[in-house]
Write a protein that holds these residues in place. Structure first.
Motif, PDB file in Angstrom:
ATOM      1  N   TYR A 293       0.827  -1.202   0.000  1.00 40.52           N
ATOM      2  CA  TYR A 293       0.000   0.000   0.000  1.00 40.52           C
ATOM      3  C   TYR A 293       0.864   1.255   0.000  1.00 40.52           C
ATOM      4  O   TYR A 293       0.716   2.140  -0.852  1.00 40.52           O
ATOM      5  CB  TYR A 293      -0.937  -0.001   1.216  1.00 40.52           C
ATOM      6  N   PHE A 294       1.807   1.345   0.949  1.00 44.84           N
ATOM      7  CA  PHE A 294       2.644   2.542   1.023  1.00 44.84           C
ATOM      8  C   PHE A 294       3.600   2.624  -0.159  1.00 44.84           C
ATOM      9  O   PHE A 294       3.936   3.714  -0.626  1.00 44.84           O
ATOM     10  CB  PHE A 294       3.417   2.591   2.340  1.00 44.84           C
ATOM     11  N   SER A 295       4.042   1.491  -0.657  1.00 42.37           N
ATOM     12  CA  SER A 295       4.891   1.494  -1.837  1.00 42.37           C
ATOM     13  C   SER A 295       4.166   2.143  -3.018  1.00 42.37           C
ATOM     14  O   SER A 295       4.742   2.956  -3.757  1.00 42.37           O
ATOM     15  CB  SER A 295       5.297   0.060  -2.197  1.00 42.37           C
ATOM     16  N   SER A 296       2.887   1.815  -3.181  1.00 46.73           N
ATOM     17  CA  SER A 296       2.095   2.402  -4.264  1.00 46.73           C
ATOM     18  C   SER A 296       1.869   3.899  -4.037  1.00 46.73           C
ATOM     19  O   SER A 296       1.964   4.701  -4.965  1.00 46.73           O
ATOM     20  CB  SER A 296       0.751   1.680  -4.375  1.00 46.73           C
ATOM     21  N   VAL A 297       1.572   4.280  -2.779  1.00 47.09           N
ATOM     22  CA  VAL A 297       1.391   5.705  -2.456  1.00 47.09           C
ATOM     23  C   VAL A 297       2.646   6.490  -2.822  1.00 47.09           C
ATOM     24  O   VAL A 297       2.587   7.525  -3.505  1.00 47.09           O
ATOM     25  CB  VAL A 297       1.075   5.893  -0.954  1.00 47.09           C
ATOM     26  N   LEU A 298       3.806   5.976  -2.401  1.00 46.61           N
ATOM     27  CA  LEU A 298       5.054   6.696  -2.622  1.00 46.61           C
ATOM     28  C   LEU A 298       5.470   6.692  -4.090  1.00 46.61           C
ATOM     29  O   LEU A 298       6.045   7.666  -4.586  1.00 46.61           O
ATOM     30  CB  LEU A 298       6.160   6.102  -1.744  1.00 46.61           C
ATOM     31  N   GLU A 299       5.173   5.617  -4.813  1.00 43.85           N
ATOM     32  CA  GLU A 299       5.494   5.569  -6.241  1.00 43.85           C
ATOM     33  C   GLU A 299       4.693   6.612  -7.014  1.00 43.85           C
ATOM     34  O   GLU A 299       5.220   7.302  -7.900  1.00 43.85           O
ATOM     35  CB  GLU A 299       5.214   4.170  -6.791  1.00 43.85           C
TER      36      GLU A 299
ATOM     37  N   LEU B  89       3.332   9.324  -5.644  1.00 43.34           N
ATOM     38  CA  LEU B  89       3.818  10.620  -5.176  1.00 43.34           C
ATOM     39  C   LEU B  89       5.056  11.021  -5.975  1.00 43.34           C
ATOM     40  O   LEU B  89       5.183  12.167  -6.431  1.00 43.34           O
ATOM     41  CB  LEU B  89       4.144  10.514  -3.685  1.00 43.34           C
ATOM     42  N   LYS B  90       5.965  10.081  -6.151  1.00 44.85           N
ATOM     43  CA  LYS B  90       7.200  10.323  -6.910  1.00 44.85           C
ATOM     44  C   LYS B  90       6.883  10.718  -8.355  1.00 44.85           C
ATOM     45  O   LYS B  90       7.474  11.655  -8.902  1.00 44.85           O
ATOM     46  CB  LYS B  90       8.073   9.075  -6.868  1.00 44.85           C
ATOM     47  N   ALA B  91       5.946  10.002  -8.970  1.00 45.82           N
ATOM     48  CA  ALA B  91       5.599  10.278 -10.370  1.00 45.82           C
ATOM     49  C   ALA B  91       5.045  11.692 -10.535  1.00 45.82           C
ATOM     50  O   ALA B  91       5.403  12.420 -11.470  1.00 45.82           O
ATOM     51  CB  ALA B  91       4.586   9.251 -10.872  1.00 45.82           C
ATOM     52  N   GLU B  92       4.167  12.104  -9.616  1.00 45.08           N
ATOM     53  CA  GLU B  92       3.579  13.441  -9.694  1.00 45.08           C
ATOM     54  C   GLU B  92       4.627  14.514  -9.416  1.00 45.08           C
ATOM     55  O   GLU B  92       4.656  15.555 -10.096  1.00 45.08           O
ATOM     56  CB  GLU B  92       2.433  13.561  -8.688  1.00 45.08           C
TER      57      GLU B  92
ATOM     58  N   ASP C 115      -7.438   3.945  -2.548  1.00 43.54           N
ATOM     59  CA  ASP C 115      -6.984   4.570  -3.791  1.00 43.54           C
ATOM     60  C   ASP C 115      -5.597   5.161  -3.574  1.00 43.54           C
ATOM     61  O   ASP C 115      -5.432   6.375  -3.428  1.00 43.54           O
ATOM     62  CB  ASP C 115      -7.992   5.637  -4.225  1.00 43.54           C
ATOM     63  N   SER C 116      -4.596   4.291  -3.556  1.00 46.47           N
ATOM     64  CA  SER C 116      -3.227   4.725  -3.265  1.00 46.47           C
ATOM     65  C   SER C 116      -2.687   5.659  -4.348  1.00 46.47           C
ATOM     66  O   SER C 116      -1.874   6.549  -4.060  1.00 46.47           O
ATOM     67  CB  SER C 116      -2.308   3.503  -3.123  1.00 46.47           C
ATOM     68  N   GLU C 117      -3.141   5.490  -5.581  1.00 49.55           N
ATOM     69  CA  GLU C 117      -2.676   6.369  -6.667  1.00 49.55           C
ATOM     70  C   GLU C 117      -3.094   7.816  -6.397  1.00 49.55           C
ATOM     71  O   GLU C 117      -2.277   8.741  -6.458  1.00 49.55           O
ATOM     72  CB  GLU C 117      -3.247   5.902  -8.008  1.00 49.55           C
ATOM     73  N   SER C 118      -4.368   8.016  -6.088  1.00 52.59           N
ATOM     74  CA  SER C 118      -4.855   9.380  -5.822  1.00 52.59           C
ATOM     75  C   SER C 118      -4.225   9.969  -4.566  1.00 52.59           C
ATOM     76  O   SER C 118      -3.908  11.167  -4.520  1.00 52.59           O
ATOM     77  CB  SER C 118      -6.381   9.375  -5.674  1.00 52.59           C
ATOM     78  N   ILE C 119      -4.034   9.137  -3.537  1.00 55.19           N
ATOM     79  CA  ILE C 119      -3.429   9.625  -2.292  1.00 55.19           C
ATOM     80  C   ILE C 119      -2.016  10.151  -2.560  1.00 55.19           C
ATOM     81  O   ILE C 119      -1.651  11.254  -2.130  1.00 55.19           O
ATOM     82  CB  ILE C 119      -3.404   8.511  -1.232  1.00 55.19           C
ATOM     83  N   GLY C 120      -1.211   9.379  -3.283  1.00 57.77           N
ATOM     84  CA  GLY C 120       0.162   9.794  -3.576  1.00 57.77           C
ATOM     85  C   GLY C 120       0.225  11.048  -4.432  1.00 57.77           C
ATOM     86  O   GLY C 120       0.991  11.986  -4.152  1.00 57.77           O
ATOM     87  N   ARG C 121      -0.584  11.087  -5.472  1.00 59.62           N
ATOM     88  CA  ARG C 121      -0.557  12.246  -6.376  1.00 59.62           C
ATOM     89  C   ARG C 121      -1.089  13.504  -5.698  1.00 59.62           C
ATOM     90  O   ARG C 121      -0.558  14.602  -5.903  1.00 59.62           O
ATOM     91  CB  ARG C 121      -1.347  11.931  -7.648  1.00 59.62           C
ATOM     92  N   GLU C 122      -2.129  13.362  -4.890  1.00 57.57           N
ATOM     93  CA  GLU C 122      -2.670  14.518  -4.178  1.00 57.57           C
ATOM     94  C   GLU C 122      -1.651  15.064  -3.176  1.00 57.57           C
ATOM     95  O   GLU C 122      -1.509  16.282  -3.021  1.00 57.57           O
ATOM     96  CB  GLU C 122      -3.959  14.141  -3.442  1.00 57.57           C
TER      97      GLU C 122
ATOM     98  N   ASN D 148      -2.804  20.018  13.130  1.00 59.32           N
ATOM     99  CA  ASN D 148      -3.267  21.399  13.055  1.00 59.32           C
ATOM    100  C   ASN D 148      -2.387  22.257  12.149  1.00 59.32           C
ATOM    101  O   ASN D 148      -1.164  22.280  12.280  1.00 59.32           O
ATOM    102  CB  ASN D 148      -3.288  22.030  14.454  1.00 59.32           C
ATOM    103  N   GLY D 149      -3.039  22.966  11.245  1.00 56.82           N
ATOM    104  CA  GLY D 149      -2.327  23.914  10.392  1.00 56.82           C
ATOM    105  C   GLY D 149      -1.625  23.294   9.214  1.00 56.82           C
ATOM    106  O   GLY D 149      -0.918  23.997   8.477  1.00 56.82           O
ATOM    107  N   LYS D 150      -1.791  21.992   8.989  1.00 60.06           N
ATOM    108  CA  LYS D 150      -1.129  21.320   7.873  1.00 60.06           C
ATOM    109  C   LYS D 150      -2.171  20.651   6.978  1.00 60.06           C
ATOM    110  O   LYS D 150      -3.235  20.227   7.429  1.00 60.06           O
ATOM    111  CB  LYS D 150      -0.131  20.263   8.378  1.00 60.06           C
ATOM    112  N   THR D 151      -1.847  20.554   5.695  1.00 60.92           N
ATOM    113  CA  THR D 151      -2.725  19.854   4.769  1.00 60.92           C
ATOM    114  C   THR D 151      -2.596  18.346   4.980  1.00 60.92           C
ATOM    115  O   THR D 151      -1.495  17.833   5.164  1.00 60.92           O
ATOM    116  CB  THR D 151      -2.372  20.231   3.316  1.00 60.92           C
ATOM    117  N   ALA D 152      -3.729  17.654   4.969  1.00 58.28           N
ATOM    118  CA  ALA D 152      -3.743  16.203   5.185  1.00 58.28           C
ATOM    119  C   ALA D 152      -4.475  15.512   4.039  1.00 58.28           C
ATOM    120  O   ALA D 152      -5.541  15.968   3.616  1.00 58.28           O
ATOM    121  CB  ALA D 152      -4.421  15.870   6.513  1.00 58.28           C
ATOM    122  N   ILE D 153      -3.885  14.442   3.541  1.00 61.42           N
ATOM    123  CA  ILE D 153      -4.516  13.601   2.522  1.00 61.42           C
ATOM    124  C   ILE D 153      -4.965  12.326   3.232  1.00 61.42           C
ATOM    125  O   ILE D 153      -4.148  11.598   3.793  1.00 61.42           O
ATOM    126  CB  ILE D 153      -3.538  13.253   1.378  1.00 61.42           C
ATOM    127  N   LEU D 154      -6.268  12.080   3.216  1.00 61.79           N
ATOM    128  CA  LEU D 154      -6.837  11.032   4.058  1.00 61.79           C
ATOM    129  C   LEU D 154      -7.661  10.036   3.264  1.00 61.79           C
ATOM    130  O   LEU D 154      -8.514  10.427   2.462  1.00 61.79           O
ATOM    131  CB  LEU D 154      -7.740  11.660   5.126  1.00 61.79           C
TER     132      LEU D 154
END
Length: 338
Positions: free
Chosen positions: A78-84, A86-89, A293-300, A153-159
């Protein structure tokens, strides 16, 4: 690699004109600018990163803080896909990513010190202990920070929408006739707390009473512990008809125990997972689970952080909810309700 001087010689202009054209300054004519840019592309010119940093005040480098308690690292699908993703975006928008550690050579440093040493423009944080003083120091610093699956608090979060995901899963199990539903959950994190609250609330709305022994604490990505807890659930006085697991990988421990006891899935015991990793869909029977949706999480995560880096005066902290999807699978048996 071509230099500004090489491009100037080819285009028969000064080095200053080449620099102005590549930096899109307005006192250079459109035709001249296009000719210079075309020549730079043909000659494989890339701006020097140090020079670019002097001009833009940015390194175009993003730090990633990722600490998995079970030390599975990038084997965690799961995290591998999120980070991959994220890297692509990030790369699409001209940024590199590197991992944050506590080491600079042989010297131990804090996460924030490492970020400053590497001149990171911003940081994405995933899967850490947010009570760790070094994490608190980093999140509270001047650096732009985006968190994944944790609100700070005060930071953007992707959930991931964990509340809706568990609600959908429990409702599906209920519709299949189950009233005795157990939940083996992960360690105490904001994700776990949301999933647990959603589990209890959905059961309450459906009129399901949840015995205390049906809810067991484990760890994410830990088949050994979930196997032990599965055995305890199956051997309790009034065993559940369906067991929900913290994640698909952890389910393997439960599956092995079920097999050792001579039971069949779903004929004798129904099960459900979480994450929707590839493994869950190649098992026989195919696991009923929630696909995140690990793809959307990483890219967002990458997109929101870069927006903040490049437009700090107009950026506001936001919470972005990413919906999951129920994969029905074949592991929840339809039973007759008495």
């Amino acid at each position: 690699m071509a230099s500004l001087k090489d491009i100037a010689a080819k285009c028969k202009v000064s080095v200053a004109t080449v620099s102005k054209a590549l930096n899109d300054q307005s006192d250079i004519g459109k035709e001249t600018k296009e000719n210079i840019r075309k020549a730079a592309e043909e000659m494989g010119y890339f701006p020097n990163s140090a020079a670019r940093m002097l001009k833009t005040k940015r390194s175009n480098n993003i730090g990633i803080l990722f600490i998995d308690k079970m030390h599975s690292g990038l084997a965690h699908e799961y995290f591998s896909s999120v980070l991959e993703n994220l890297k692509a975006e990030a790369e699409k928008r001209g940024y590199d990513i590197t991992f944050i550690s506590q080491n600079i050579g042989q010297q131990k440093v804090s996460y924030l010190e490492h970020c400053r040493y590497r001149n990171y423009d911003g940081v994405v944080i995933a899967s850490v202990d947010y009570t760790d003083p070094m994490v608190v120091e980093l999140v509270s610093s001047e650096l732009p920070v985006v968190t994944i699956d944790h609100v700070y608090n005060g930071k953007t979060a992707i959930l991931s929408d964990n509340v809706k995901a568990v609600e959908d899963l429990v409702n599906y199990i209920y519709q299949r006739g189950h009233r005795k539903i157990a939940f083996i959950h992960g360690e105490d994190t904001s994700v776990t707390r949301k999933r647990l609250a959603s589990f209890y609330k959905t059961c309450m709305n459906l009129g399901i009473k949840v015995p205390e022994e049906y809810v067991r604490a484990s760890y994410y990505h830990d088949p050994k512990t979930t196997g032990k807890l599965t055995r305890e659930l199956l051997e309790c006085g009034d065993p559940p008809t369906c067991i929900m697991f913290p994640d698909d990988f952890s389910f393997i421990g439960g599956m092995n125990v079920i097999d050792e006891k001579g039971l069949r899935i779903p004929e004798d015991i129904s099960v459900a997972g979480f994450d929707g990793i590839l493994l869950s869909q190649v098992l026989k029977p195919k696991l009923t689970t929630i696909k995140q949706d690990s793809e959307s999480i990483g890219r967002e995560a990458a997109g929101k952080l870069i927006d903040w880096i490049e437009n700090p005066k107009t950026s506001l902290a936001t919470q972005v909810l990413i919906q999951g999807k129920l994969l029905e699978g074949k592991t929840v048996k339809m039973i007759t309700v008495n």
